[in-house]
Each structure stands twice: as structure tokens, then as C-alpha cells.
Design a protein around this motif. Sequence first.
Motif, PDB file in Angstrom:
ATOM      1  N   VAL A 102     -53.622 -65.972  14.983  1.00  0.00           N
ATOM      2  CA  VAL A 102     -52.208 -66.936  14.186  1.00  0.00           C
ATOM      3  C   VAL A 102     -51.776 -67.761  15.053  1.00  0.00           C
ATOM      4  CG1 VAL A 102     -51.253 -65.648  12.255  1.00  0.00           C
ATOM      5  CG2 VAL A 102     -50.720 -65.554  14.923  1.00  0.00           C
ATOM      6  N   ARG A 103     -50.999 -69.136  14.868  1.00  0.00           N
ATOM      7  CA  ARG A 103     -50.571 -69.268  16.070  1.00  0.00           C
ATOM      8  C   ARG A 103     -48.840 -69.242  16.642  1.00  0.00           C
ATOM      9  NH1 ARG A 103     -52.316 -73.408  12.233  1.00  0.00           N
ATOM     10  NH2 ARG A 103     -49.558 -73.633  10.860  1.00  0.00           N
ATOM     11  N   GLY A 104     -48.417 -67.909  15.991  1.00  0.00           N
ATOM     12  CA  GLY A 104     -47.608 -67.758  16.061  1.00  0.00           C
ATOM     13  C   GLY A 104     -46.438 -66.322  14.564  1.00  0.00           C
ATOM     14  N   VAL A 105     -45.565 -66.598  15.580  1.00  0.00           N
ATOM     15  CA  VAL A 105     -44.880 -65.146  14.365  1.00  0.00           C
ATOM     16  C   VAL A 105     -44.532 -66.009  12.547  1.00  0.00           C
ATOM     17  CG1 VAL A 105     -42.743 -65.526  15.238  1.00  0.00           C
ATOM     18  CG2 VAL A 105     -43.272 -63.447  14.337  1.00  0.00           C
ATOM     19  N   ASP A 106     -43.822 -67.250  13.098  1.00  0.00           N
ATOM     20  CA  ASP A 106     -43.345 -67.705  11.492  1.00  0.00           C
ATOM     21  C   ASP A 106     -45.347 -68.178  11.222  1.00  0.00           C
ATOM     22  OD1 ASP A 106     -41.232 -67.710  12.407  1.00  0.00           O
ATOM     23  OD2 ASP A 106     -41.304 -69.905  13.139  1.00  0.00           O
ATOM     24  N   HIS A 107     -46.533 -68.307  10.984  1.00  0.00           N
ATOM     25  CA  HIS A 107     -47.283 -68.589  11.083  1.00  0.00           C
ATOM     26  C   HIS A 107     -48.278 -67.267  10.224  1.00  0.00           C
ATOM     27  CE1 HIS A 107     -52.140 -69.244  11.809  1.00  0.00           C
ATOM     28  NE2 HIS A 107     -51.629 -69.937  10.272  1.00  0.00           N
ATOM     29  N   LEU A 108     -47.580 -66.333  10.803  1.00  0.00           N
ATOM     30  CA  LEU A 108     -47.916 -64.323  10.429  1.00  0.00           C
ATOM     31  C   LEU A 108     -47.185 -64.571   9.376  1.00  0.00           C
ATOM     32  CD1 LEU A 108     -49.633 -62.283  11.075  1.00  0.00           C
ATOM     33  CD2 LEU A 108     -48.280 -61.782  12.441  1.00  0.00           C
ATOM     34  N   GLN A 109     -45.969 -64.947   9.470  1.00  0.00           N
ATOM     35  CA  GLN A 109     -45.010 -64.441   8.274  1.00  0.00           C
ATOM     36  C   GLN A 109     -45.355 -65.206   7.035  1.00  0.00           C
ATOM     37  OE1 GLN A 109     -41.226 -65.806   8.396  1.00  0.00           O
ATOM     38  NE2 GLN A 109     -40.489 -63.912   7.269  1.00  0.00           N
ATOM     39  N   ALA A 110     -45.225 -66.804   7.011  1.00  0.00           N
ATOM     40  CA  ALA A 110     -46.336 -67.135   5.813  1.00  0.00           C
ATOM     41  C   ALA A 110     -47.536 -67.323   5.555  1.00  0.00           C
ATOM     42  CB  ALA A 110     -46.138 -69.124   6.368  1.00  0.00           C
ATOM     43  N   ILE A 111     -48.320 -65.812   6.449  1.00  0.00           N
ATOM     44  CA  ILE A 111     -49.521 -65.908   5.784  1.00  0.00           C
ATOM     45  C   ILE A 111     -49.070 -64.316   5.217  1.00  0.00           C
ATOM     46  CG2 ILE A 111     -51.729 -64.409   6.497  1.00  0.00           C
ATOM     47  CD1 ILE A 111     -51.708 -67.086   8.455  1.00  0.00           C
ATOM     48  N   VAL A 112     -48.353 -63.825   5.564  1.00  0.00           N
ATOM     49  CA  VAL A 112     -48.244 -62.156   4.913  1.00  0.00           C
ATOM     50  C   VAL A 112     -47.600 -62.493   4.198  1.00  0.00           C
ATOM     51  CG1 VAL A 112     -46.562 -60.004   5.022  1.00  0.00           C
ATOM     52  CG2 VAL A 112     -48.151 -61.136   7.116  1.00  0.00           C
ATOM     53  N   LYS A 113     -46.512 -63.387   3.458  1.00  0.00           N
ATOM     54  CA  LYS A 113     -45.882 -63.502   2.282  1.00  0.00           C
ATOM     55  C   LYS A 113     -47.301 -64.538   1.267  1.00  0.00           C
ATOM     56  CE  LYS A 113     -41.306 -64.216   3.868  1.00  0.00           C
ATOM     57  NZ  LYS A 113     -39.525 -65.417   3.778  1.00  0.00           N
ATOM     58  N   ASN A 114     -47.593 -65.027   2.294  1.00  0.00           N
ATOM     59  CA  ASN A 114     -48.678 -65.197   0.437  1.00  0.00           C
ATOM     60  C   ASN A 114     -49.908 -63.920   0.120  1.00  0.00           C
ATOM     61  OD1 ASN A 114     -51.464 -66.571   0.926  1.00  0.00           O
ATOM     62  ND2 ASN A 114     -50.151 -68.376   0.094  1.00  0.00           N
ATOM     63  N   ARG A 115     -50.221 -63.331   0.919  1.00  0.00           N
ATOM     64  CA  ARG A 115     -50.883 -62.310   0.777  1.00  0.00           C
ATOM     65  C   ARG A 115     -50.112 -61.908  -0.393  1.00  0.00           C
ATOM     66  NH1 ARG A 115     -55.305 -62.743   4.429  1.00  0.00           N
ATOM     67  NH2 ARG A 115     -55.852 -64.715   4.107  1.00  0.00           N
ATOM     68  N   LEU A 116     -48.884 -60.777   0.094  1.00  0.00           N
ATOM     69  CA  LEU A 116     -47.648 -60.542  -0.801  1.00  0.00           C
ATOM     70  C   LEU A 116     -48.000 -60.938  -2.386  1.00  0.00           C
ATOM     71  CD1 LEU A 116     -45.196 -59.303   1.975  1.00  0.00           C
ATOM     72  CD2 LEU A 116     -47.358 -57.164   0.822  1.00  0.00           C
TER      73      LEU A 116
END
Length: 142
Positions: A102-116
Motif C-alpha cells: 500500500v501507498r500509505g494509511v489512507d490507501h490501506l483504509q480504502a482497501i479495508v473498507k472495500n473488503r468489508l
Amino acid sequence: MKPGRRSRLIYRTITHRGRKNERRSFAETDYIALLDAAHQQLGGPIVLVWDNLNTHISAAMRQMINGRDWLHVIRLPAYAPDLNPTEQVWSHLKHSIGNLAVRGVDHLQAIVKNRLKRIQYRADLLDSFLAHTGLTLEPDST
């Protein structure tokens, strides 16, 4: 889950950015806001099965729970992650992001929300998380 209806996953995320005095986890008010939103969305009483996280059992949380007659809380025994379907949700999610760069915490957060969000629409998967606990998914016929 509601008898006769598909299982549901309602969630919120929090991002810790390492700022001074920033909470690393949900506060009691965050949990209550989530429960109030779930109550509004579901339009009925809620039975909450909860572990013994310090925030879940604090005096402030007990007071907020007592003020909601539509909320019934059942506490899990200490050290019983196998009885908590949330553990299965997080295990599934972590498995799906294990090899991502991931490119940073915002990118990780977007991925986590997408997977949820993907998990939200898979009632069969949600049912499997609940079944893994050994809790019954159908009302007792006795």
C-alpha cells in the motif's frame, strides 16, 4: 442476524495517524454511535454479543447501554475468541490483504473498507462466521 432474514455486517473503521493524544481505538462514544446507527438501520431491538475489552465493560459504557432499552448485551467469557464472529471477519479480511503493498494509511483504509463492503453482501460468508462460533443460526423450536 434476524430469524428469517439474511445476516448483516454493520461496521465503522477508525484510522490512527500517530498524532499526539490521538486514540488508537474506539472510545465508548464511538461504540455507542455505531450501535445507535445500527439500531436506526435495522429498526428493532439489538442483542449484542460482546467480548470483555476494557472499553466494552467500562462504567461509562454500562451507563450508555443502560440508557437504551432496545439493547441487550451478552458478555462472552474471558479469552474466548472462538465464540466471537468478529474474529472470523478480521481473520478473513487479513488473509485477503496479506500480500498487498500500500501507498500509505489512507490507501490501506480504502482497501479495508472495500473488503468489508464485499463481506457485507455475502450472507453465506457471514453465516459461516456465525456458524464457526457454534451459536445456532435458527431460533430454538422448543
